[in-house]
Write a protein that holds these residues in place. Structure first.
Motif, PDB file in Angstrom:
ATOM      1  N   UNK A 142      45.868  27.857  37.519  1.00 35.99           N
ATOM      2  CA  UNK A 142      46.888  27.165  38.318  1.00 35.99           C
ATOM      3  C   UNK A 142      47.872  28.166  38.919  1.00 35.99           C
ATOM      4  N   UNK A 143      48.194  29.217  38.170  1.00 38.53           N
ATOM      5  CA  UNK A 143      49.066  30.273  38.704  1.00 38.53           C
ATOM      6  C   UNK A 143      48.411  30.947  39.914  1.00 38.53           C
ATOM      7  N   UNK A 144      47.098  31.138  39.823  1.00 36.46           N
ATOM      8  CA  UNK A 144      46.367  31.741  40.935  1.00 36.46           C
ATOM      9  C   UNK A 144      46.386  30.822  42.148  1.00 36.46           C
ATOM     10  N   UNK A 145      46.248  29.523  41.919  1.00 36.43           N
ATOM     11  CA  UNK A 145      46.277  28.564  43.025  1.00 36.43           C
ATOM     12  C   UNK A 145      47.651  28.541  43.701  1.00 36.43           C
ATOM     13  N   UNK A 146      48.711  28.736  42.910  1.00 31.33           N
ATOM     14  CA  UNK A 146      50.054  28.805  43.496  1.00 31.33           C
ATOM     15  C   UNK A 146      50.172  29.995  44.437  1.00 31.33           C
ATOM     16  N   UNK A 147      49.559  31.122  44.039  1.00 31.26           N
ATOM     17  CA  UNK A 147      49.537  32.295  44.915  1.00 31.26           C
ATOM     18  C   UNK A 147      48.770  32.004  46.200  1.00 31.26           C
ATOM     19  N   UNK A 160      53.239  43.743  48.582  1.00 26.30           N
ATOM     20  CA  UNK A 160      53.614  42.590  47.771  1.00 26.30           C
ATOM     21  C   UNK A 160      52.404  41.693  47.507  1.00 26.30           C
ATOM     22  N   UNK A 161      51.642  41.412  48.557  1.00 30.93           N
ATOM     23  CA  UNK A 161      50.452  40.566  48.409  1.00 30.93           C
ATOM     24  C   UNK A 161      49.423  41.263  47.525  1.00 30.93           C
ATOM     25  N   UNK A 162      49.276  42.550  47.724  1.00 32.02           N
ATOM     26  CA  UNK A 162      48.318  43.321  46.934  1.00 32.02           C
ATOM     27  C   UNK A 162      48.661  43.246  45.451  1.00 32.02           C
ATOM     28  N   UNK A 163      49.928  43.444  45.115  1.00 34.05           N
ATOM     29  CA  UNK A 163      50.364  43.392  43.709  1.00 34.05           C
ATOM     30  C   UNK A 163      50.213  41.985  43.138  1.00 34.05           C
ATOM     31  N   UNK A 164      50.479  40.989  43.959  1.00 30.19           N
ATOM     32  CA  UNK A 164      50.416  39.598  43.491  1.00 30.19           C
ATOM     33  C   UNK A 164      48.996  39.167  43.146  1.00 30.19           C
ATOM     34  N   UNK A 165      48.047  39.594  43.963  1.00 29.35           N
ATOM     35  CA  UNK A 165      46.671  39.116  43.815  1.00 29.35           C
ATOM     36  C   UNK A 165      45.751  40.053  43.026  1.00 29.35           C
ATOM     37  N   UNK A 166      45.899  41.344  43.213  1.00 32.35           N
ATOM     38  CA  UNK A 166      44.873  42.270  42.733  1.00 32.35           C
ATOM     39  C   UNK A 166      45.237  42.927  41.399  1.00 32.35           C
ATOM     40  N   UNK A 167      44.337  42.798  40.442  1.00 26.49           N
ATOM     41  CA  UNK A 167      44.495  43.481  39.156  1.00 26.49           C
ATOM     42  C   UNK A 167      43.980  44.910  39.273  1.00 26.49           C
ATOM     43  N   UNK A 168      42.752  45.042  39.772  1.00 26.27           N
ATOM     44  CA  UNK A 168      42.175  46.374  39.978  1.00 26.27           C
ATOM     45  C   UNK A 168      40.987  46.268  40.923  1.00 26.27           C
ATOM     46  N   UNK A 169      40.604  47.432  41.463  1.00 24.07           N
ATOM     47  CA  UNK A 169      39.447  47.513  42.349  1.00 24.07           C
ATOM     48  C   UNK A 169      38.516  48.585  41.778  1.00 24.07           C
ATOM     49  N   UNK A 186      34.043  46.223  43.691  1.00 21.36           N
ATOM     50  CA  UNK A 186      34.305  45.030  42.883  1.00 21.36           C
ATOM     51  C   UNK A 186      35.812  44.781  42.831  1.00 21.36           C
ATOM     52  N   UNK A 187      36.228  43.607  43.296  1.00 22.60           N
ATOM     53  CA  UNK A 187      37.641  43.247  43.313  1.00 22.60           C
ATOM     54  C   UNK A 187      37.936  42.330  42.128  1.00 22.60           C
ATOM     55  N   UNK A 188      38.881  42.743  41.291  1.00 18.59           N
ATOM     56  CA  UNK A 188      39.270  41.952  40.119  1.00 18.59           C
ATOM     57  C   UNK A 188      40.658  41.373  40.384  1.00 18.59           C
ATOM     58  N   UNK A 189      40.729  40.048  40.476  1.00 19.46           N
ATOM     59  CA  UNK A 189      41.991  39.374  40.784  1.00 19.46           C
ATOM     60  C   UNK A 189      42.824  39.141  39.529  1.00 19.46           C
ATOM     61  N   UNK A 191      44.849  36.905  37.009  1.00 18.73           N
ATOM     62  CA  UNK A 191      44.686  35.567  36.454  1.00 18.73           C
ATOM     63  C   UNK A 191      43.235  35.101  36.298  1.00 18.73           C
ATOM     64  N   UNK A 192      42.359  35.420  37.256  1.00 19.05           N
ATOM     65  CA  UNK A 192      41.013  34.832  37.239  1.00 19.05           C
ATOM     66  C   UNK A 192      39.881  35.849  37.188  1.00 19.05           C
ATOM     67  N   UNK A 193      40.182  37.125  37.339  1.00 21.05           N
ATOM     68  CA  UNK A 193      39.130  38.136  37.282  1.00 21.05           C
ATOM     69  C   UNK A 193      38.323  38.207  38.566  1.00 21.05           C
ATOM     70  N   UNK A 194      37.059  38.572  38.437  1.00 22.96           N
ATOM     71  CA  UNK A 194      36.176  38.697  39.592  1.00 22.96           C
ATOM     72  C   UNK A 194      35.720  37.320  40.063  1.00 22.96           C
ATOM     73  N   UNK A 195      35.782  37.082  41.361  1.00 25.74           N
ATOM     74  CA  UNK A 195      35.312  35.817  41.931  1.00 25.74           C
ATOM     75  C   UNK A 195      33.957  36.062  42.571  1.00 25.74           C
TER      76      UNK A 195
END
Length: 207
Positions: A142-147, A160-169, A186-189, A191-195
């Motif tokens: 739900x936190x990810x959906x708010x983003x 700002x967007x990068x920090x908010x969404x991305x955990x690591x690449x 591989x993009x790891x978001x 809250x939810x990890x890899x999509x």
């Protein structure tokens, strides 16, 4: 300060050269990849909200079950060892009282066992906290959906967007397929990890 032009493999930079060879990708390329993936993710989440949520929850449930199983197994083993150490310490005390071992020997041995027991108890505490954290996965979704809805109309990828969404690449090494080199990113978001991309509709326009 001049901005770096290349994004280098972090494992190689940390001197793990025995398991990883040097590989890199330009900052411009990695930025474009992240921005494209994020726009596609946001577009799909907005237009297929229920399907997107169900997919995230299904993936999270699978990961959580695996983690719970491993953690519960370790907790059980650790707690059994803690009980055994209790019995050993109790037996040592009886041996000291009856004169089978000296006070000095008792203190030395009991301190060793109690230190091991304390380490196990701390590990069990950590594992139980991880279990509770895993059970709260739906809140993370739900936190990810708010983003998603907060930044649904973004045009360019900002810090700002990068920090908010991305955990690591994770930039993987290039592989040669049918005579052509390909490199997986591989993009790891947060809250939810890899999509996984397989449920996205490639025919949809999201730019």
């Amino acid at each position: 300060m001049k901005q770096a032009e290349y994004f280098n493999c972090s494992s190689y930079r940390k001197n793990l050269k025995r398991t990883c060879t040097s590989h890199q990708i330009t900052v411009k390329a990695i930025t474009a990849i992240i921005q494209d993936d994020l726009k596609r993710t946001i577009h799909f989440a907005k237009n297929h909200n229920e399907e997107f949520l169900q997919t995230l929850r299904k993936d999270a449930e699978a990961k959580t079950k695996k983690e719970l199983k491993e953690n519960l197994r370790e907790i059980e083993t650790s707690e059994e060892r803690i009980d055994k150490l209790d019995k050993i310490i109790e037996s040592l005390y009886e041996d000291k009282v009856t004169g089978k071992i000296s006070e000095e020997r008792y203190l030395k041995m009991s301190d060793t066992y109690e230190a091991g027991q304390a380490t196990l108890k701390e590990r069990v505490k950590t594992l139980k906290a991880e279990i509770e954290k895993a059970k709260a996965q739906d809140d993370k979704i739900l936190d990810f959906m708010l983003l998603i809805y907060k930044y649904c109309n973004f045009k360019e990828l900002t810090p700002e967007i990068l920090r908010s969404f991305i955990d690591k690449v994770i930039v993987h090494e290039k592989t040669k397929i049918n005579g052509h080199y390909r490199q997986t990113v591989e993009i790891v978001y947060n809250f939810v990890g890899t999509i996984e991309p397989q449920f996205f509709d490639d025919d949809e326009t999201y730019n």
